[in-house]
Design an enzyme around this catalytic site. Structure first.
Site, short mmCIF file in Angstrom:
data_model
loop_
_atom_site.label_atom_id
_atom_site.label_comp_id
_atom_site.label_asym_id
_atom_site.label_seq_id
_atom_site.Cartn_x
_atom_site.Cartn_y
_atom_site.Cartn_z
CD GLU A 35 -2.68 1.13 2.38
OE1 GLU A 35 -2.76 0.41 3.40
OE2 GLU A 35 -3.59 2.34 2.68
NE ARG A 262 2.31 -7.93 9.97
CZ ARG A 262 2.40 -6.65 9.32
NH1 ARG A 262 3.39 -5.91 9.37
NH2 ARG A 262 1.47 -6.50 8.43
CE LYS A 272 3.39 0.06 4.53
NZ LYS A 272 2.50 -0.23 3.46
P1 ATP Z 1 2.60 -1.82 7.72
O1 ATP Z 1 1.94 -2.26 8.96
O2 ATP Z 1 4.02 -1.62 8.02
O3 ATP Z 1 1.85 -0.88 6.81
P2 ATP Z 1 1.55 -3.54 6.04
O4 ATP Z 1 1.23 -5.27 5.73
O5 ATP Z 1 0.19 -2.93 6.10
O6 ATP Z 1 2.54 -3.26 6.85
P3 ATP Z 1 1.54 -3.45 3.17
O7 ATP Z 1 2.39 -2.43 2.18
O8 ATP Z 1 0.05 -3.53 2.98
O9 ATP Z 1 2.24 -3.12 4.46
O10 ATP Z 1 2.37 -4.66 2.82
C1 ATP Z 1 2.76 -5.30 1.35
C2 ATP Z 1 3.07 -6.55 1.46
O11 ATP Z 1 4.22 -6.88 2.51
C3 ATP Z 1 1.96 -7.47 2.23
O12 ATP Z 1 1.82 -8.48 1.58
C4 ATP Z 1 2.21 -7.79 3.71
O13 ATP Z 1 1.68 -8.96 4.39
C5 ATP Z 1 4.05 -7.72 3.71
N1 ATP Z 1 4.63 -7.33 4.84
C6 ATP Z 1 4.52 -6.23 5.53
N2 ATP Z 1 5.11 -6.17 6.76
C7 ATP Z 1 5.66 -7.27 6.78
C8 ATP Z 1 6.85 -8.08 7.67
N3 ATP Z 1 7.07 -7.40 8.69
N4 ATP Z 1 7.29 -8.98 7.38
C9 ATP Z 1 6.87 -9.76 6.45
N5 ATP Z 1 5.91 -9.39 5.40
C10 ATP Z 1 5.63 -8.01 5.51
MG MG Z 2 -1.41 -1.94 5.32
#
Ligand code: ATP
Ligand code: MG
Length: 561
Positions: A35, A262, A272
């Site tokens: 995202e 994760r 983020k």
């Molecule tokens: P954040 O909470 O940091 O915004 P998010 O999962 O909402 O993390 P996205 O941009 O939606 O962030 O994630 C893109 C991809 O990266 C998704 O498939 C997500 O599952 C993966 N991802 C995000 N954080 C991690 C992590 N800490 N370890 C492994 N994969 C991750």
């Molecule tokens: Mg997200």
């Protein structure tokens, strides 16, 4: 063969199983779906390495898909940064995709669901909807709008799309099962009204699809075979499948969602939202502050794509969440930099050393090996003169026999130079040593082949010739948080654990060859660590970052505590 099978991770096992049960290799297709609401971090790096790694392994395309369904938080700046980060890590995506490109298709499918009696417009407030959801053990209550006619639903949904309503006035919900044991199946919201301009579709839309109603459908449109996401989406899988059940046609591939744990890294936060808080509150200087666990921060700090990829490979993927110690990442950084970083000499805490029997005004250019780990790296010249800097901690007036550095009446070799002997020292009013007077053995020059040059002395020190030294700002970094899991404390905010001493700025004295260094160039400052040139450098003010120390000093400190 047996070896191969053993080293497969559980996602690869799933894929292999699918290949055995009828999928063709040509069906395989993956995606990385960020995202664009912030910069990518080291957790995303794991996901990138997983998805693109599978692409390489199976020779399958991997899409970069921006999951851009929330205009309130998303920006073009983040899209650009994400693209730069994925490329920098060394991966190539097949197609650059945007969920926002599917808004029309998603809308059309939503209309189809309404016509089939599988979706309805709910005109209650979000509080009322939440209050009717029930609990995991108690079924929810049906909305009074649940049985609206198809005609009324179509008319209202059209009105929602055309901007006839205010935010919050209506939502579109899937009509599934208010008694499902999975709360997410209790008539989830598919669309909400948001009168916000989107960074790509501008004001074309004022209804935006929710994650669950976007993700699987985007996977379907792109014909992604395996949609890998993190474990918190496990309960969403049922809904992912339900939406697909309503849409998938027989001759098309049906994507499957599978979940992995994760990745968390110790002494930092990988979210983020929390990283944005660090930026917004000024704890760090920006998303690419070298202390940040963002890909851009790590890049600026001097971590290499290879080391991050090797780190991700080593930890692999897991089914359960855990915290990986940041020293494992640093280990991989050190291992790679050891191979590629040229060696240079730089003094960070200078102590003046005068060689009393060295001719005043004389200078010699000594041969210095650039990298003993890399035969092709060759030699450079470093200037030697009567007045040098050594590190303060490399001299003591008195010390026991285990101190292999310089002490009064003791000898050391100056790296690439001569053997010297400390004869006397001068102190300031507080008793601090401010100068050491030495003599040198002119026959002991390194590499000269004389008997004296081959003489073994216990210690070798790095040094810099004072008249030739280049001064630079040197930034030393420590852990951004004092606690290994700053965001895992129930009653404390992660911001409470910010390490106030995570940045130290020094003036360093560097050998003159470093004058030519360019932003991003990496070096081993011998005995001091790995450093690179920071982007804050200007023509007459160089700035270096310490990427990582030569050894893991932190692990030792924690053991002592
Ligand atoms: P954040 O909470 O940091 O915004 P998010 O999962 O909402 O993390 P996205 O941009 O939606 O962030 O994630 C893109 C991809 O990266 C998704 O498939 C997500 O599952 C993966 N991802 C995000 N954080 C991690 C992590 N800490 N370890 C492994 N994969 C991750
Ligand atoms: Mg997200």
């Amino acid at each position: 063969m047996a070896e191969d099978v053993k080293s497969l991770n559980f996602i690869e096992h799933i894929i292999e199983e699918d290949l055995r049960s009828g999928y063709s290799k040509n069906d395989l297709r993956f995606r990385f779906p960020p995202e664009p609401n912030g910069y990518l971090h080291v957790g995303h790096a794991s996901s990138i390495c997983l998805n693109f790694g599978l692409g390489l392994k199976y020779n399958a395309p991997v899409n970069l898909r921006f999951d851009d369904t929330n205009p309130a938080k998303e920006e073009k700046e983040y899209v650009e940064a994400i693209k730069a980060d994925v490329s920098w890590l060394g991966f190539k995506w097949d197609t650059e995709c945007y969920a926002s490109d599917y808004f029309q298709q998603l809308y059309d499918w939503a209309v189809q669901l309404i016509k089939e009696g599988k979706a309805y417009v709910d005109s209650q407030s979000s509080e009322d909807i939440a209050n009717q959801k029930g609990t995991p053990t108690e079924p929810g209550k049906a909305s009074p709008f649940r049985d609206r006619s198809v005609e009324e639903n179509l008319r209202l949904f059209d009105g929602m799309k055309n901007g006839e309503f205010k935010e919050g006035e209506h939502v579109l919900r899937a009509k599934i099962d208010m008694a499902s044991s999975n709360m997410l199946m209790r008539d989830p919201v598919m669309y909400r009204i948001l009168h916000k301009a989107h960074h790509r579709t501008n004001t074309d839309w004022c209804i935006y699809p929710m994650y669950d109603w976007t993700h699987g459908e985007s996977d379907y449109i792109e014909q992604i075979s395996h949609s890998l996401c993190t474990l918190e989406f496990l309960p969403h899988r049922e809904l992912y499948d339900w939406f697909l059940d309503q849409l998938v046609s027989k001759n098309k591939l049906r994507p499957k969602q599978r979940e992995f744990a994760r990745r968390n890294l110790s002494h930092t936060v990988v979210s983020k939202r929390k990283l944005l808080q660090l930026v917004a509150s000024g704890v760090v200087a920006g998303w690419d502050d070298p202390r940040m666990p963002t890909i851009s921060g790590m890049r600026r700090r001097g971590f290499t794509p290879e080391s991050i990829r090797n780190f991700a490979d080593t930890i692999g993927i897991a089914k359960r969440e855990n915290v990986v110690d940041v020293s494992l990442l640093e280990f991989h950084v050190r291992e790679h930099l050891n191979k590629i970083a040229p060696r240079v000499m730089a003094v960070l805490n200078p102590l003046k050393l005068v060689i009393t029997n060295y001719e005043e005004g004389k200078e010699e250019w000594l041969d210095a090996e650039n990298n003993p780990e890399d035969e092709g790296a060759g030699f450079r010249k470093v200037p030697f003169s009567k007045e040098l800097y050594i590190e303060q901690e490399d001299f003591r007036e008195e010390a026991n026999r285990k101190f292999f550095r310089l002490k009064l009446d003791g000898e050391v070799r100056l790296k690439n130079g001569y053997i010297i002997k400390a004869e006397s020292c001068t102190k300031d009013a507080n008793g601090n040593v401010i100068e050491v007077q030495c003599t040198y053995d002119p026959k002991s020059k390194s590499g000269s082949g004389t008997e004296e040059s081959l003489r073994k002395v216990k210690g070798t020190l790095h040094w810099v010739s004072i008249p030739h030294a280049v001064t630079a700002e040197v930034r030393l970094y420590d852990r951004l948080f004092n606690d290994p899991t700053p965001d895992a404390h129930k009653d404390r905010d992660f911001m409470d654990f910010v390490n106030p001493d995570s940045l130290e700025k020094l003036t360093g004295y560097l050998e003159p060859s470093l004058k030519e260094a360019k932003v991003g160039d990496q070096f081993q400052f011998q005995r001091m660590g790995y450093f690179n040139v920071d982007k804050d450098s200007t023509e007459d003010h160089m700035v270096f970052n310490r990427t990582v120390t030569l050894r893991d000093t932190w692990a030792k400190l924690e053991q002592k505590d």
